[in-house]
Design a protein around this motif. Sequence first.
Motif, short mmCIF file in Angstrom:
data_model
loop_
_atom_site.label_atom_id
_atom_site.label_comp_id
_atom_site.label_asym_id
_atom_site.label_seq_id
_atom_site.Cartn_x
_atom_site.Cartn_y
_atom_site.Cartn_z
N UNK A 1 -5.29 2.90 13.49
CA UNK A 1 -5.66 4.31 13.59
C UNK A 1 -5.93 4.85 12.19
N UNK A 2 -7.09 5.46 12.02
CA UNK A 2 -7.42 6.11 10.76
C UNK A 2 -7.20 7.61 10.94
N UNK A 3 -6.43 8.18 10.01
CA UNK A 3 -6.15 9.61 10.05
C UNK A 3 -6.56 10.23 8.72
N UNK A 4 -6.87 11.52 8.78
CA UNK A 4 -7.27 12.24 7.58
C UNK A 4 -6.39 13.47 7.44
N UNK B 1 -5.23 17.19 5.31
CA UNK B 1 -5.93 18.44 4.97
C UNK B 1 -6.75 18.34 3.69
N UNK B 2 -6.38 17.42 2.79
CA UNK B 2 -7.12 17.25 1.53
C UNK B 2 -8.27 16.26 1.66
N UNK B 3 -8.48 15.71 2.84
CA UNK B 3 -9.55 14.75 3.06
C UNK B 3 -9.18 13.31 2.75
N UNK B 4 -7.91 13.05 2.43
CA UNK B 4 -7.45 11.68 2.16
C UNK B 4 -7.30 10.94 3.49
N UNK B 5 -7.86 9.73 3.55
CA UNK B 5 -7.75 8.93 4.76
C UNK B 5 -6.71 7.82 4.59
N UNK B 6 -6.10 7.49 5.70
CA UNK B 6 -5.12 6.42 5.75
C UNK B 6 -5.29 5.70 7.08
N UNK B 7 -5.35 4.37 7.03
CA UNK B 7 -5.41 3.58 8.26
C UNK B 7 -4.08 2.86 8.43
N UNK B 8 -3.48 3.05 9.60
CA UNK B 8 -2.21 2.42 9.92
C UNK B 8 -2.38 1.62 11.21
N UNK B 9 -1.51 0.65 11.39
CA UNK B 9 -1.46 -0.09 12.64
C UNK B 9 -0.11 0.16 13.26
N UNK B 10 -0.07 0.45 14.55
CA UNK B 10 1.18 0.70 15.25
C UNK B 10 1.68 -0.63 15.83
N UNK C 1 5.18 -3.49 7.97
CA UNK C 1 4.82 -3.99 6.64
C UNK C 1 4.16 -2.85 5.88
N UNK C 2 4.85 -2.31 4.90
CA UNK C 2 4.33 -1.18 4.14
C UNK C 2 3.04 -1.52 3.40
N UNK C 3 2.95 -2.73 2.87
CA UNK C 3 1.74 -3.12 2.12
C UNK C 3 0.51 -3.13 3.01
N UNK C 4 0.68 -3.52 4.26
CA UNK C 4 -0.44 -3.58 5.20
C UNK C 4 -0.63 -2.26 5.95
N UNK C 5 0.29 -1.33 5.76
CA UNK C 5 0.29 -0.06 6.49
C UNK C 5 0.52 -0.29 7.99
N UNK C 6 1.38 -1.24 8.31
CA UNK C 6 1.79 -1.46 9.69
C UNK C 6 3.06 -0.67 9.88
N UNK D 1 -5.51 -9.35 14.73
CA UNK D 1 -5.11 -9.26 13.32
C UNK D 1 -5.61 -10.48 12.57
N UNK D 2 -6.07 -10.26 11.36
CA UNK D 2 -6.44 -11.38 10.50
C UNK D 2 -5.29 -11.61 9.53
N UNK D 3 -5.17 -12.80 8.95
CA UNK D 3 -4.08 -13.08 8.04
C UNK D 3 -4.04 -12.13 6.84
N UNK D 4 -5.17 -11.57 6.45
CA UNK D 4 -5.20 -10.67 5.30
C UNK D 4 -5.13 -9.21 5.70
N UNK D 5 -5.08 -8.91 7.00
CA UNK D 5 -5.06 -7.51 7.45
C UNK D 5 -3.80 -6.80 7.07
#
Length: 181
Positions: free
Chosen positions: A110-113, A115-124, A131-136, A177-181
């Motif tokens: 899921x990609x979220x934005x 109020x400042x327009x910053x985007x972040x993609x996380x996986x649930x 995994x914080x590095x992968x944003x899981x 998921x890919x190994x580098x995701x």
Amino acid sequence: MKGRHMTRWRDPAKDPRQEKKTDLITGEGYARMQGIHDHLRRVRRPELSQKVAEAAAQGDRSENADYTYNKKELNRTIARIAYLAKRLDALTVVDRLPDDQTRVRFGAWVTIEDDEGEELTVRIVGPDETDNRKHWISIDAPLARALLGKALDDDIVVAAPGGETHYIVTNIAYRAASPSA
């Protein structure tokens, strides 16, 4: 497991300070946990047992640092193996895509934005595979809870230590998921 330092570990099922974890996991997360369990059981435990036996053969165990250290590591490893075996039995593998892929469900990227327009993609994902590095993020996390069931362009509000944070859902994707995701 070389290079990894095992910290003090507590069984969440026996620790009242731990919240109940959701028993969901992705297929790749389950495979990874199974691999860790197998490595500890087949490689690490016999390796530590051998080290304990060698250190014990040197004589006085009360002043033998190798014996003491390796015995503690062996006990931690045995406890970890037992925990993983129990946890693997309790888990439900989610190995299929949801019928409605227009809404946020378990396993979604899921990609979220904000109020400042910053985007972040996380996986649930499940709590055992965060995994914080992968944003899981764990399905039990406040952000994931706020996202579940939402659709594209939905607004969400997440309570944060500094106050509420507002986001808009800008993308929902389901993929392997890919190994580098």
